[in-house]
Design a protein around this motif. Structure first.
Motif, short mmCIF file in Angstrom:
data_model
loop_
_atom_site.label_atom_id
_atom_site.label_comp_id
_atom_site.label_asym_id
_atom_site.label_seq_id
_atom_site.Cartn_x
_atom_site.Cartn_y
_atom_site.Cartn_z
N ASP A 119 0.81 -1.23 0.00
CA ASP A 119 0.00 0.00 0.00
C ASP A 119 0.84 1.27 0.00
O ASP A 119 0.29 2.38 -0.11
CB ASP A 119 -0.91 0.06 1.25
CG ASP A 119 -2.16 -0.76 1.02
OD1 ASP A 119 -2.34 -1.27 -0.10
OD2 ASP A 119 -2.94 -0.88 1.97
N ALA A 120 2.13 1.14 0.16
CA ALA A 120 2.99 2.33 0.16
C ALA A 120 2.96 2.98 -1.22
O ALA A 120 2.56 2.35 -2.21
CB ALA A 120 4.42 1.93 0.54
N VAL A 121 3.36 4.23 -1.27
CA VAL A 121 3.38 4.97 -2.53
C VAL A 121 4.83 5.02 -3.00
O VAL A 121 5.70 5.56 -2.31
CB VAL A 121 2.84 6.40 -2.32
CG1 VAL A 121 2.86 7.18 -3.64
CG2 VAL A 121 1.43 6.35 -1.75
N PHE A 122 5.10 4.44 -4.17
CA PHE A 122 6.47 4.32 -4.65
C PHE A 122 6.76 5.37 -5.73
O PHE A 122 6.12 5.36 -6.78
CB PHE A 122 6.73 2.91 -5.17
CG PHE A 122 6.69 1.88 -4.07
CD1 PHE A 122 7.85 1.54 -3.39
CD2 PHE A 122 5.49 1.31 -3.67
CE1 PHE A 122 7.83 0.62 -2.34
CE2 PHE A 122 5.46 0.39 -2.63
CZ PHE A 122 6.62 0.05 -1.96
N ILE A 123 7.69 6.23 -5.41
CA ILE A 123 8.02 7.33 -6.32
C ILE A 123 9.47 7.18 -6.79
O ILE A 123 10.39 7.14 -5.97
CB ILE A 123 7.82 8.69 -5.63
CG1 ILE A 123 6.37 8.83 -5.15
CG2 ILE A 123 8.21 9.84 -6.58
CD1 ILE A 123 6.11 10.08 -4.32
N PHE A 124 9.64 7.10 -8.10
CA PHE A 124 10.97 6.98 -8.68
C PHE A 124 11.46 8.37 -9.08
O PHE A 124 10.84 9.02 -9.93
CB PHE A 124 10.91 6.07 -9.92
CG PHE A 124 12.24 5.66 -10.46
CD1 PHE A 124 12.91 4.56 -9.94
CD2 PHE A 124 12.83 6.35 -11.51
CE1 PHE A 124 14.14 4.15 -10.44
CE2 PHE A 124 14.06 5.96 -12.02
CZ PHE A 124 14.71 4.86 -11.48
N LYS A 160 15.55 0.89 -15.58
CA LYS A 160 14.62 -0.11 -16.12
C LYS A 160 13.61 -0.55 -15.07
O LYS A 160 12.53 -1.05 -15.40
CB LYS A 160 15.41 -1.32 -16.62
CG LYS A 160 16.15 -1.03 -17.91
CD LYS A 160 16.89 -2.26 -18.42
CE LYS A 160 17.91 -1.84 -19.46
NZ LYS A 160 19.08 -2.72 -19.48
N LEU A 161 13.96 -0.40 -13.80
CA LEU A 161 13.04 -0.80 -12.72
C LEU A 161 11.98 0.26 -12.43
O LEU A 161 11.08 0.04 -11.62
CB LEU A 161 13.84 -1.11 -11.44
CG LEU A 161 14.87 -2.24 -11.58
CD1 LEU A 161 15.67 -2.39 -10.30
CD2 LEU A 161 14.18 -3.55 -11.92
N ALA A 162 12.09 1.41 -13.07
CA ALA A 162 11.13 2.50 -12.83
C ALA A 162 9.70 2.04 -13.06
O ALA A 162 8.77 2.51 -12.40
CB ALA A 162 11.46 3.70 -13.71
N SER A 163 9.53 1.09 -13.97
CA SER A 163 8.16 0.63 -14.30
C SER A 163 7.47 -0.01 -13.10
O SER A 163 6.25 -0.13 -13.08
CB SER A 163 8.22 -0.37 -15.45
OG SER A 163 9.00 -1.48 -15.07
N GLN A 164 8.24 -0.43 -12.09
CA GLN A 164 7.62 -1.05 -10.91
C GLN A 164 7.13 -0.02 -9.90
O GLN A 164 6.53 -0.37 -8.89
CB GLN A 164 8.63 -1.99 -10.23
CG GLN A 164 9.10 -3.11 -11.15
CD GLN A 164 10.23 -3.92 -10.54
OE1 GLN A 164 10.58 -3.75 -9.37
NE2 GLN A 164 10.81 -4.81 -11.33
#
Lengths: 205, 205
Positions: A119-124, A160-164
């Motif tokens: 549920d956390a908000v993941f910001i790249f 490349k992991l930004a999509s997650q």
């Protein structure tokens, strides 16, 4: 009117040198929102002036490993022979009390958290270009050119992991990036998935 | 730096009497963002002072039905014997040119749009209580008590549909609601699903 009384866990991550720390500091300078920073736990010795419970929670290697065994970290890593981790109980307490908790961590740590706190908000935090990233790493002046080259190569993998992640915020200008993160926090609090149960309960009363 | 050059289709809906129009007007008074309002098409005759292409697109019944047949509406409905609809081509043109398009429509129209434009942002404007909704309907002074009772009953049904929206914004105070919608628009532009392809392309160059 805010519907969810839980705080949000905001995970700010991105490649080394992208300016995560600068963005996080700009974010905390905004006085119009209650943000809390999660204090890391480490086995490294305190440096002069560092205060236990302020800069870090300083613990012994034995205590840290005991906590790993008991699943008491949201994420942890080793760096130059020392452990660094995010204590789970401290973060959960702050979230329950309604504070937003901001974590600024490496990409690998963010992946660990995604498994434990979906549920956390993941910001790249993303560099506008590789050139900008390289310039920033050089201007730090703390590393020789081989190390910088290595970090740029690692950045190619990490991007490349930004999509997650849930959001991509380009750090073209630190205040823009902080503004966008504040908007994300406000919008997330209005998300139907976070608020619908509470709202329908409210309307039944 | 903004990654997606497409504008967003923002669908503002909610029960009758919740204050959708007031919130929309407050939103358009904010000068710091480029928002466009979609002009509806109707078969009703223009009232004095109403201008074709400004207040509505005024067309004949035959033309409207031809457009329905050709799937040229994002949504349409009949009201007191006249058609009202949202012309698809006008909305798509504005989105392509990079403007955000705001639609303020009834719950039924919003459901029609969800099928045709799944990428749109669906915001449910919700009353803080049923009492607040009733007070607002009464203060309008345009309807007798039976009609108001009927609208409240309809609101009970419509509020159950809130779960199908992306966001719930409670209209406790119109400026708060407009602020929250602005935050949602900014956050949506940073969403990974909307930006990742463009960002990876940018970084390859």
């Amino acid at each position: 009117m805010k519907l969810d009384n839980q705080g949000l866990l905001i995970v700010i991550s991105g490649p080394s040198g992208v300016g995560k720390g600068t963005v996080r500091k700009a974010l905390f300078q905004r006085s119009d929102h209650d943000l809390e920073y999660s204090i890391s736990m480490t086995t490294r010795k305190p440096r002069e002036g560092e205060v236990d419970g302020v800069d870090y929670y300083f613990v012994s290697k034995e205590e840290f490993e005991e906590r790993i065994k008991n699943d008491q970290f949201l994420e942890y890593a080793t760096f130059v022979g020392n452990y660094y981790g995010t204590p789970k109980d401290k973060v959960l307490d702050k979230l329950k009390s309604g504070s937003e908790v901001v974590l600024e961590i490496e990409v690998n740590g963010a992946s660990q958290i995604k498994k434990k706190m979906p549920d956390a908000v993941f910001i790249f935090i993303a560099p506008p270009t590789y050139d900008a990233l390289e310039k920033r790493l050089i201007s730090r002046g703390t590393e020789h050119s081989d190390a910088i080259k290595e970090r740029i190569e690692k950045a190619h993998q990490e991007i490349k992991l930004a999509s997650q992640y849930d959001y991509i915020v380009i750090n073209d200008e630190v205040d823009n990036a902080a503004d966008r993160i504040m908007a994300i926090i406000r919008a997330e609090h209005a998300k139907t998935t976070r608020t619908i149960d509470e709202y329908l309960k409210l309307m039944e009363e």
